[in-house]
Scaffold this motif. Structure first.
Motif, PDB file in Angstrom:
ATOM      1  N   UNK C 140       0.833  -1.192   0.000  1.00  0.00           N
ATOM      2  CA  UNK C 140       0.000   0.000   0.000  1.00  0.00           C
ATOM      3  C   UNK C 140       0.870   1.246   0.000  1.00  0.00           C
ATOM      4  N   UNK C 141       0.261   2.302  -0.496  1.00  0.00           N
ATOM      5  CA  UNK C 141       0.789   3.634  -0.283  1.00  0.00           C
ATOM      6  C   UNK C 141      -0.350   4.366   0.406  1.00  0.00           C
ATOM      7  N   UNK C 142      -0.287   5.667   0.447  1.00  0.00           N
ATOM      8  CA  UNK C 142      -1.454   6.371   0.970  1.00  0.00           C
ATOM      9  C   UNK C 142      -1.960   7.330  -0.096  1.00  0.00           C
ATOM     10  N   UNK C 284     -19.796   6.731  -4.045  1.00  0.00           N
ATOM     11  CA  UNK C 284     -19.516   8.163  -4.062  1.00  0.00           C
ATOM     12  C   UNK C 284     -18.059   8.491  -3.766  1.00  0.00           C
ATOM     13  N   UNK C 285     -17.190   7.468  -3.794  1.00  0.00           N
ATOM     14  CA  UNK C 285     -15.823   7.733  -3.362  1.00  0.00           C
ATOM     15  C   UNK C 285     -14.916   8.049  -4.544  1.00  0.00           C
ATOM     16  N   UNK C 286     -14.213   9.168  -4.449  1.00  0.00           N
ATOM     17  CA  UNK C 286     -13.215   9.515  -5.447  1.00  0.00           C
ATOM     18  C   UNK C 286     -11.820   9.396  -4.852  1.00  0.00           C
ATOM     19  N   UNK C 287     -10.817   9.326  -5.716  1.00  0.00           N
ATOM     20  CA  UNK C 287      -9.451   9.133  -5.243  1.00  0.00           C
ATOM     21  C   UNK C 287      -8.513  10.169  -5.844  1.00  0.00           C
ATOM     22  N   UNK C 288      -7.528  10.567  -5.071  1.00  0.00           N
ATOM     23  CA  UNK C 288      -6.513  11.493  -5.566  1.00  0.00           C
ATOM     24  C   UNK C 288      -5.189  11.163  -4.895  1.00  0.00           C
ATOM     25  N   UNK C 289      -4.102  11.629  -5.496  1.00  0.00           N
ATOM     26  CA  UNK C 289      -2.789  11.407  -4.899  1.00  0.00           C
ATOM     27  C   UNK C 289      -2.695  12.140  -3.570  1.00  0.00           C
ATOM     28  N   UNK C 290      -1.828  11.660  -2.694  1.00  0.00           N
ATOM     29  CA  UNK C 290      -1.600  12.364  -1.441  1.00  0.00           C
ATOM     30  C   UNK C 290      -1.090  13.770  -1.752  1.00  0.00           C
ATOM     31  N   UNK C 365      -7.563   1.330  -8.809  1.00  0.00           N
ATOM     32  CA  UNK C 365      -6.328   0.631  -9.152  1.00  0.00           C
ATOM     33  C   UNK C 365      -5.243   1.579  -9.646  1.00  0.00           C
ATOM     34  N   UNK C 366      -5.622   2.450 -10.551  1.00  0.00           N
ATOM     35  CA  UNK C 366      -4.613   3.308 -11.164  1.00  0.00           C
ATOM     36  C   UNK C 366      -3.994   4.247 -10.124  1.00  0.00           C
ATOM     37  N   UNK C 367      -4.867   4.836  -9.290  1.00  0.00           N
ATOM     38  CA  UNK C 367      -4.372   5.772  -8.285  1.00  0.00           C
ATOM     39  C   UNK C 367      -3.468   5.061  -7.278  1.00  0.00           C
TER      40      UNK C 367
END
Lengths: 288, 276, 439
Positions: C140-142, C284-290, C365-367
């Motif tokens: 994992x990363x965050x 409803x969940x979106x993802x972004x880099x830390x 996955x990509x993020x």
């Protein structure tokens, strides 16, 4: 009454217990003493040689030491105060005639059977959690902001949890003591017109002194070493790091066995100071 | 006269005592109730007390994750075994202190109690090393011995206060009839001491059952008792109140039931000679 | 009395033999210490596949909560207790224990295991002097997980690579305390693997570091001050109540209940918060880099829960078989078959991220992959450092030190002391411990 023969027999009968306890005390204690004079870091290859009193100086002079002694005393004192005071009140209440006394006694005794880990987990999550805990619901119901128990009132929370576990114990001992109180004496005092408070102060309380001593002694022994409750709830943060927990951090979290062992010796000394102090009182009360 | 209370006063007593009793019992009751809820109901606001869809699902999940019976069995063996060994060692010692007291008896007794003040964390490392050397890690035998030792002072103390209550005259009478020491113990003392021993056994089982430091640190898979069972539920991912409650209920139920069935003996045992 | 003593001895002996008589001579029993998180628990449910292929190997599980697990395995390996054949450990322990030769090298795992398929960042973190000492089970990363619906309602959009200023603005816009929606949930619970994992990573993006090249603690720097001050400000203004006792699990639970606008935490959480069975906000969940601060480092960590074999194990071959099975591509396929692709253990293999079945089932996955690839344990901070590790410092003393520092920061979050006081204490105690360790 004891003959010479029975005396030597008695000594023989005590031998296993004394030898076992002596071994249980001395072997680990000597090993701890030995480690405490060493630089002993298991994660850096183990035994790194003698260092004299370095570990003691370091442990004693670290900024965490005195607060931890204080935290230990606050927890022990707080729990003792609560359990003794409420124990007496509860014992008096349970001594009164009522319907279903047996069931009430079962209810009161129950927390004593719950293992510390479980009670800490249940209190922490289901009661003291500031979002989903029952207390939070209750506070919100009355329009108040939920208390963040384990961080804002960490000591209080811990004392509540531990006191809940030990209250049954205190209550039971005190109840038995009260039941043995000579009721004629109380009745006579009541007929003489003595108010309830002074009846309590002059007759009940002195009668209970021995029971209270036993409660304090036994509980102190167990409370000085409470660990699971802290480990599960705060892990020593927010000022709840007791001496026991500090030693745990040194030995297991920092893996500094030498330093932790020195701390362990300090804990033994503190325990013994309290013990001697307690034993004096108990010793006196036990003769009575 | 004063003891001849009115029904009204009795009613007030009853209400007050029941209220306090239920309050003290509430955390356990709530845990048991929650164990039958779904995770969503468990955190519902306002909390649901009795009227929800009762489910056994949490128990199934917990059982699937870890075999409860094995932990239970270890707990039984360790708590029972340590109590048994402890009683074997403690009865003679307490007997001799109670009936053949010497000037140092009380000192010895207090010294024994003081060994309980040795902080377990401070000696974990030495004990661990000893256990490795002796091959006792993760064995029920090792744990049984350790728990026996840590509770021995309490057992001796309790038995001592019990035995002291047995009138010495009876023994003297037996002796005059020519009873040997062994006969004295077997036929005179033992029957009188049985209730005291029973209480001591109970208390010790409870203490050993609930011991959470050594049992966790000296075991892995083979000897792990219920304290270790609980250690895997302290914070799983996501919602877990209901599962935690189920696991908690499973961990405390046996000892709770045992305690309730034997509460009379236990209450007597807990007095520690506080009452004569 | 001799009869009685003899009886004592006999019963002790009886107990001893009863305890020892359980070993079976035919099957090898592996004792596996593992953490009680979702992926590991799932693995326990799937072991029939392994035992069916290896009838001569029996598995015993010791499942513990993270803190208990760490303490138990560290104690055991340091004292050479030999209680476990397989241990679940992280990227923090592996380099330290590997360098001590306490772990068995896994370089000779079978070719089908395909070591080259392991993500380079993960493989690097688990390798010491060319020897692979642990096999990553999941990595994992965050990253930032946020509520798309709340962002939309606030009329904002989350960039794929936000800055801390973006985070602050979003947190402010999403917070609605009356509705129990808190703009941001972050770890506050004290512990080197809890709040310090987050704060160390965040500090990296603020240009701070744990130690300078002379191993001098750096808590007295402006960069740390800025890190902690901003963190406290964010949490005090937009965080949930009781944040100082919230760790990963508590925050996950809050987020699943829809009480968090954003949550910056482990990438593995993505599959839990998007799982409709557990999460009320799954779609409803979106993802972004830390987030970063324009200094060239992002505040994301790198971690892998991995399986390692302690050198003290007496069933190394069987243990290797198990480790290879649990971290294989076949195991991934097995989970996918039973639980769906979104639930496979992520973050360890390149092939997984090239698998269309996975990338279409897992919107995160990509993020996740980008986050993992953007973490650099060898050069974690803006300034040069003498250690490896992003959210930790790979030295044995770190766990003890960081847990204490974490307690100071946690107390600051609880309002019991100021950021300055906390940093001062952190500096003092770190200096003290490093001296004690001989730096």
């Amino acid at each position: 009454m004891a003959t010479k023969a029975s005396r030597s027999a008695a000594r023989l009968m005590m031998a296993p217990a004394v030898v076992l306890l002596l071994g249980w005390m001395l072997v680990p204690l000597c090993m701890t003493l030995y480690f405490s004079f060493k630089k002993y870091l298991p994660l850096r290859g183990g035994d790194l040689g003698w260092v004299g009193f370095d570990n003691y100086v370091r442990f004693f002079s670290s900024s965490a030491f005195w607060p931890s002694v204080q935290a230990t005393l606050v927890i022990v004192g707080g729990v003792l105060a609560i359990t003794v005071v409420f124990g007496i009140l509860l014992a008096i209440l349970l001594d009164q005639p009522m319907w279903g006394q047996g069931i009430v006694r079962i209810l009161v005794i129950a927390p004593f059977f719950v293992m510390p880990t479980v009670s800490a987990l249940v209190w922490k999550n289901m009661f003291m959690d500031p979002v989903n805990g029952l207390f939070a619901h209750l506070w919100k119901f009355f329009g108040a902001t939920p208390v963040e128990w384990l961080s804002q009132a960490s000591m209080t929370s811990l004392i509540i949890i531990v006191a809940w576990q030990w209250l049954p114990f205190a209550t039971l001992i005190l109840l038995t003591a009260i039941q043995s109180l000579d009721s004629e004496q109380l009745e006579a005092a009541e007929m003489d017109g003595a108010p309830a408070l002074s009846r309590f102060g002059y007759i009940t309380l002195p009668h209970l002194s021995r029971a209270i001593t036993v409660v304090v002694l036994i509980q102190t022994i167990f409370l000085l070493s409470i660990f699971a409750e802290i480990f599960v709830t705060t892990q020593g943060s927010f000022g709840t790091r007791t001496l026991t927990y500090l030693v745990y951090q040194r030995v297991l979290e920092s893996q500094n066995v030498g330093l932790g062992s020195a701390g362990g010796i300090f804990a033994v000394i503190l325990a013994n100071i309290i013990a001697i102090f307690l034993m004096r009182i108990v010793g006196k009360n036990l003769d009575a | 006269m004063a003891r001849n209370v009115t029904n009204q006063r009795k009613l007030i007593n009853t209400v007050a005592a029941w209220a306090v009793g239920l309050l003290i019992f509430f955390p356990i009751l709530w845990t048991i109730l929650t164990s039958f809820k779904t995770e969503a109901t468990a955190i519902a606001d306002p909390p649901v007390f009795l009227f929800f869809d009762w489910t056994l699902d949490n128990y199934r999940v917990v059982q699937e994750r870890s075999d409860y019976m094995r932990f239970l069995w270890n707990s039984v063996i360790i708590a029972g075994g340590s109590t048994f060994l402890g009683i074997l060692v403690a009865v003679p010692a307490a007997w001799s202190m109670a009936f053949v007291p010497s000037a140092r008896t009380k000192d010895i007794l207090l010294w024994m109690l003081s060994t309980k003040m040795l902080p377990a964390v401070g000696v974990l490392y030495p004990i661990y090393l000893i256990f490795i050397k002796m091959g006792l890690l993760d064995s029920r035998v090792g744990l049984t011995i350790v728990l026996m030792l840590i509770n021995l002072p309490i057992i001796i103390w309790m038995l001592y206060t019990y035995f002291r209550e047995i009138p010495g005259e009876i023994l003297e009478a037996a002796r005059m009839d020519g009873a040997s020491l062994k006969e004295e113990i077997l036929y005179v003392l033992t029957p009188m001491a049985i209730p005291g021993i029973a209480s001591t056994v109970l208390l010790n089982i409870i203490l050993a059952w609930n011991e959470a430091f050594w049992t966790l640190n000296l075991t892995a898979a083979n000897a792990a008792p219920l304290t270790a069972f609980i250690a895997s539920y302290s914070s799983p991912e996501g919602l877990f109140y209901a599962k935690l409650s189920a696991a908690s209920t499973m961990a405390i139920a046996p000892i709770l039931i045992l305690g309730w069935f034997s509460q009379k003996q236990l209450v007597r045992g807990l007095t520690f000679g506080a009452v004569k | 009395m001799t009869i009685k003593t003899a009886f004592c001895a006999a019963s002790a002996l009886a107990l001893a033999t009863a305890g020892g008589a359980f070993a079976d001579s035919h099957t090898t029993t592996l004792t596996i210490a593992t953490v009680n998180n979702g992926d590991m628990v799932r693995m326990q449910g799937l072991t029939e596949d392994f035992t069916a292929k290896n009838p001569d190997i029996a598995l015993e599980w010791v499942t513990l909560e993270e803190n208990v697990l760490r303490q138990r395995v560290t104690q055991d390996i340091a004292a050479n207790g030999g209680q476990f054949d397989v241990m679940t450990i992280g990227t923090y322990e592996v380099p330290i224990w590997g360098a001590q030769d306490w772990l068995v090298s896994l370089n000779d795992l079978p070719a089908e295991w395909d070591a080259d398929d392991i993500l380079p960042a993960m493989r690097g973190g688990l390798t010491v002097d060319g020897e692979l000492y642990a096999a990553p089970f999941y990595g994992e990363s965050s990253m930032v997980m946020y509520r798309k619906d709340l962002m939309e309602a606030a009329g904002m959009e989350m960039p794929d690579a936000p800055t801390w200023d973006d985070i602050k603005a979003a947190a402010e816009a999403m917070t609605d305390k009356d509705a129990e929606v808190y703009g941001i949930c972050l770890r506050g619970k004290a512990g080197w693997g809890e709040n310090m994992a987050f704060l160390s990573a965040m500090a990296n993006s603020y240009g701070a570091r744990w130690f300078d090249e002379e191993w001098k603690p750096q808590f007295d720097t402006d960069a740390w001050n800025a890190t902690l001050t901003d963190y406290l400000e964010l949490m005090n203004n937009y965080g949930p109540p009781g944040a100082s006792t919230n760790g990963f699990n508590e925050n996950l639970s809050l987020f699943q209940q829809g009480k968090c606008g954003m949550w910056i935490d482990a990438t593995v959480a993505a599959s839990f918060v998007t799982n409709p069975q557990d999460s009320t906000v799954a779609d409803q969940v979106g993802f972004a880099l830390a987030p970063d601060n324009g200094l060239g480092k992002r505040g994301n960590w790198l971690w892998a829960w991995s399986l390692a074999i302690p050198a003290g194990s007496d069933s190394v071959d069987a243990a290797k078989k198990f480790v290879a099975w649990a971290t294989s591509k076949e195991y991934t396929a097995l989970v996918a078959e039973n639980e769906g692709w979104a639930n496979v253990p992520p973050g360890t293999r390149t092939s997984l991220y090239e698998n269309e079945a996975y990338t279409s089932a897992a919107p995160f996955a990509e993020m996740t992959l980008n986050s993992i690839n953007s973490a650099d344990p060898k050069n974690p901070a803006v300034d040069p450092v003498p250690y490896t590790g992003v959210q930790f410092v790979a030295i044995p003393e770190f766990a003890g030190i960081a847990t204490q520092v974490g307690q100071e920061f946690s107390a600051a979050l609880a309002g019991q002391q100021t950021a300055e006081e906390a940093l001062e204490k952190a500096q003092a105690l770190t200096t003290d411990e490093m001296e004690a360790a001989g730096y």
